[in-house]
Design an enzyme around this catalytic site. Structure first.
Site, PDB file in Angstrom:
ATOM      1  N   CYS A   1       3.124  13.393  14.240  1.00 33.56           N
ATOM      2  CA  CYS A   1       2.877  12.890  12.890  1.00 33.56           C
ATOM      3  C   CYS A   1       1.787  13.688  12.176  1.00 33.56           C
ATOM      4  O   CYS A   1       1.542  13.474  10.987  1.00 33.56           O
ATOM      5  CB  CYS A   1       2.510  11.418  12.931  1.00 33.56           C
ATOM      6  SG  CYS A   1       3.356  10.543  14.240  1.00 33.56           S
TER       7      CYS A   1
ATOM      8  N   CYS B   1       3.370  -2.198  10.163  1.00 36.16           N
ATOM      9  CA  CYS B   1       3.874  -0.872  10.548  1.00 36.16           C
ATOM     10  C   CYS B   1       4.316  -0.066   9.330  1.00 36.16           C
ATOM     11  O   CYS B   1       4.887  -0.613   8.393  1.00 36.16           O
ATOM     12  CB  CYS B   1       5.090  -1.000  11.467  1.00 36.16           C
ATOM     13  SG  CYS B   1       4.825  -2.073  12.887  1.00 36.16           S
ATOM     14  N   SER B   2       4.100   1.250   9.389  1.00 36.89           N
ATOM     15  CA  SER B   2       4.641   2.130   8.353  1.00 36.89           C
ATOM     16  C   SER B   2       6.152   2.237   8.566  1.00 36.89           C
ATOM     17  O   SER B   2       6.643   2.030   9.663  1.00 36.89           O
ATOM     18  CB  SER B   2       3.974   3.501   8.415  1.00 36.89           C
ATOM     19  OG  SER B   2       4.147   4.072   9.684  1.00 36.89           O
TER      20      SER B   2
ATOM     21  N   ILE C   1      10.261   3.879   8.149  1.00 36.51           N
ATOM     22  CA  ILE C   1      11.053   5.096   8.373  1.00 36.51           C
ATOM     23  C   ILE C   1      11.351   5.668   6.980  1.00 36.51           C
ATOM     24  O   ILE C   1      11.867   4.936   6.127  1.00 36.51           O
ATOM     25  CB  ILE C   1      12.387   4.732   9.076  1.00 36.51           C
ATOM     26  CG1 ILE C   1      12.135   4.012  10.398  1.00 36.51           C
ATOM     27  CG2 ILE C   1      13.285   5.955   9.235  1.00 36.51           C
ATOM     28  CD1 ILE C   1      11.625   4.845  11.508  1.00 36.51           C
TER      29      ILE C   1
ATOM     30  N   LYS D   1       1.692   3.218   4.958  1.00 35.09           N
ATOM     31  CA  LYS D   1       2.272   1.887   4.953  1.00 35.09           C
ATOM     32  C   LYS D   1       3.204   1.654   3.755  1.00 35.09           C
ATOM     33  O   LYS D   1       4.320   1.177   3.926  1.00 35.09           O
ATOM     34  CB  LYS D   1       1.141   0.841   4.958  1.00 35.09           C
ATOM     35  CG  LYS D   1       1.597  -0.586   4.818  1.00 35.09           C
ATOM     36  CD  LYS D   1       2.319  -1.056   6.067  1.00 35.09           C
ATOM     37  CE  LYS D   1       3.248  -2.213   5.815  1.00 35.09           C
ATOM     38  NZ  LYS D   1       4.530  -1.823   5.208  1.00 35.09           N
TER      39      LYS D   1
ATOM     40  N   HIS E   1       6.252   7.139   5.335  1.00 37.23           N
ATOM     41  CA  HIS E   1       5.730   8.048   6.358  1.00 37.23           C
ATOM     42  C   HIS E   1       6.835   8.958   6.916  1.00 37.23           C
ATOM     43  O   HIS E   1       7.298   8.761   8.030  1.00 37.23           O
ATOM     44  CB  HIS E   1       5.078   7.196   7.465  1.00 37.23           C
ATOM     45  CG  HIS E   1       4.436   7.965   8.563  1.00 37.23           C
ATOM     46  ND1 HIS E   1       3.930   9.238   8.411  1.00 37.23           N
ATOM     47  CD2 HIS E   1       4.213   7.631   9.864  1.00 37.23           C
ATOM     48  CE1 HIS E   1       3.423   9.639   9.568  1.00 37.23           C
ATOM     49  NE2 HIS E   1       3.596   8.703  10.472  1.00 37.23           N
TER      50      HIS E   1
END
Lengths: 134, 388
Positions: free
Chosen positions: B87, B210-211, B213, B332, B336
């Site tokens: 990442c 969670c960030s 997809i 977020k 991402h």
């Protein structure tokens, strides 16, 4: 995935065989080729070392969204475990209710099925952890 | 070493972009950045493109060459290199571009980052992201990527008293900022209750911790400061570019409530830039999970270790706070696309320092920072930028 990739890790995953640096005495698991404290001096001096399998839960999580290989197994517990020898590893906690798991819980390693390579591929075994007897 | 500036930026909208291919995303971000900088194709000396797992997301490696072709620069035969650090691929591509220009090897360098994550289906994306962790000793045993950050979250909560609500407040803040960013994947407000009532992914992290997809690409054009003046008056100088690394596996680290690589990178970056944490006007940090932003603001020295949750609750990092963090919406809410993230962070800071951030503009911002992390902390990249 080829079977060799799994087969070559068997000593560590079945019997918790890590490495001990002959120079400083520190134990490493998963096994390491070079001691990060002694570096050059440790080359060729990393000896096989079997862990006792006893450890303490330092942190844990309950996985509800599993990767494809663990489909149908969720919810399951994954923990960061500090082994008696001072090294840390990641493994599942089994044989207890999920809400019994807590930081500071004493655990011991047990030999279990971990995952399989599809319906016809090899079955992969290794360590998981359960509440310690004593 | 020469002083280096960012003279152009560009990025695509972030989101589930079914209609756009990897190629089109790379082209769109690259063209925008080149037009923004006012350079010609023949000015470009080299390209670096960050991509985490193009091979598994779209079955395509060798995307350096792809980027060159997309840009129509094949007759120049300039070097185009794909950079991978999970990442942090975008941040590391920036660092490589910085080194290339600072060293005097190249003058004009295009840095890009891109990921096309929605062409895979089902749990495949989760599995690909798990390759940022240690496949043999973490993922093999059933640890997921959110699972590793969940271990950090539980540890932080146990030792520092951070609460589930404080984690949720990071997501609430970043969704608010995202609602002001036309390029963000999520442009809607959420509440603490929304986060706490969303499905659990890996306890204590809920879905809205969670960030997402995301598909997207971002680019930046680098040049030596003295040459930069030829192209633009809006010169944003890179005061520091630092990459630091640590073990691949989370369990082998020296600390579990901090990312030692990020602490190291931040310390070196402040030294290189000659600034203190309190000099930073605005920061984009790697909030792949809400706990990651709390740990980031501690690791960067904005607050003491263990005080990140409380600081978030008190509004320190809000848009009108003392140090606004993730004005873009962060990973977020902005989204991402893993390989693009590090370069998208640079886009946001450059916009802030140029005064072009519109409704999310931090008034009078002159020094900004980016913090980009690979995996569970195996790589960290910190950049400090200043408007000159």
């Amino acid at each position: 995935m080829g079977v060799a990739r799994y087969w070559r890790e068997i000593p560590a995953r079945y019997n918790l065989i890590g490495k001990k640096c002959e120079i400083c005495g520190k134990v490493y698991f998963p096994p390491r080729t070079i001691c990060p404290k002694c570096r050059r001096k440790s080359i060729g001096k990393m000896q096989d070392y079997k862990l006792s399998g006893k450890g303490t839960v330092e942190s844990y999580t309950i996985i509800y969204t599993p990767p494809p290989e663990f489909e149908g197994k969720a919810p399951y517990a994954i923990a960061l475990i500090k082994m008696e020898e001072g090294c840390y590893l990641t493994g599942q906690i089994v044989d207890c209710k999920l809400d019994e798991i807590h930081i500071g819980m004493k655990v011991e390693a047990c030999f279990r099925r971990i995952q399989e390579d599809g319906k016809r591929g090899a079955i992969y075994y290794g360590y998981k952890f359960r509440k310690a007897e004593s | 070493m020469r002083e280096v500036a960012v003279i152009g930026i560009g990025m695509t909208e972030f989101g589930e972009l079914w209609q756009k291919s990897f190629r089109e995303l790379v082209a769109e971000a690259g063209v925008k950045a080149i037009l923004d900088a006012g350079i010609e194709g023949e000015d470009i000396d080299a390209m670096y493109i960050g991509g985490m797992s193009t091979g598994r997301f779209i079955g395509q490696e060798h995307v350096g060459s792809l980027a060159l072709e997309v840009a129509g620069l094949e007759d120049l035969h300039i070097p185009a290199t794909r950079v991978e650090a999970a990442c942090a691929s975008g941040g590391v591509a920036m660092h490589q571009g910085y080194i290339a220009v600072a060293s005097g090897m190249y003058d004009i360098v295009v840095v890009g980052g891109a990921e096309k994550m929605t062409d895979v289906v089902g749990g495949e994306a989760t599995n690909i992201l798990a390759s940022a962790a240690d496949r043999e000793w973490e993922s093999f045993f059933g640890a997921t990527f959110p699972g590793l950050y969940a271990l950090m979250a539980r540890y932080h909560m146990h030792h520092h008293g951070t609460t589930q609500e404080q984690l949720a407040m990071v997501a609430v803040k970043n969704h608010h900022n995202g609602s002001l960013n036309p390029k963000a994947q999520f442009r809607r407000e959420i509440s603490v209750e929304d986060v706490l009532n969303s499905p659990i992914v890996a306890e204590p992290l809920h879905l809205l911790d969670c960030s997402p997809i995301t598909d997207g690409a971002a680019a930046a054009i680098l040049a030596p400061v003295d040459i930069a003046r030829k192209y633009t008056d809006k010169i944003i100088k890179i005061k520091a570019s630092v990459q630091a690394c640590d073990t691949l596996s989370f369990h082998s680290r020296s600390r579990f409530d901090s990312l030692p690589a990020a602490v190291h990178a931040a310390k070196k970056a402040y030294e290189m830039a000659g600034v203190k944490p309190s000099d930073i006007d605005v920061a984009e940090v790697h909030d792949c999970f809400t706990i990651a932003e709390i740990i980031a603001i501690e690791d960067l020295g904005f607050v003491e270790k263990g005080k990140g949750g409380k600081a978030t609750e008190e509004g320190l990092t809000a848009l009108d706070g003392q140090i606004p963090v993730n004005t873009s919406g962060g990973l977020k809410a902005k989204g991402h696309p893993v390989g693009a993230t590090g370069v998208a962070q640079i886009n946001e800071i450059v916009m802030q320092l140029r005064g072009e951030a519109d409704k999310r503009q931090v008034k009078g911002a002159t020094i900004g920072l980016t913090h980009n992390v690979g995996g569970s902390g195996g790589t960290a990249v910190v950049h400090i930028l200043e408007a000159i």
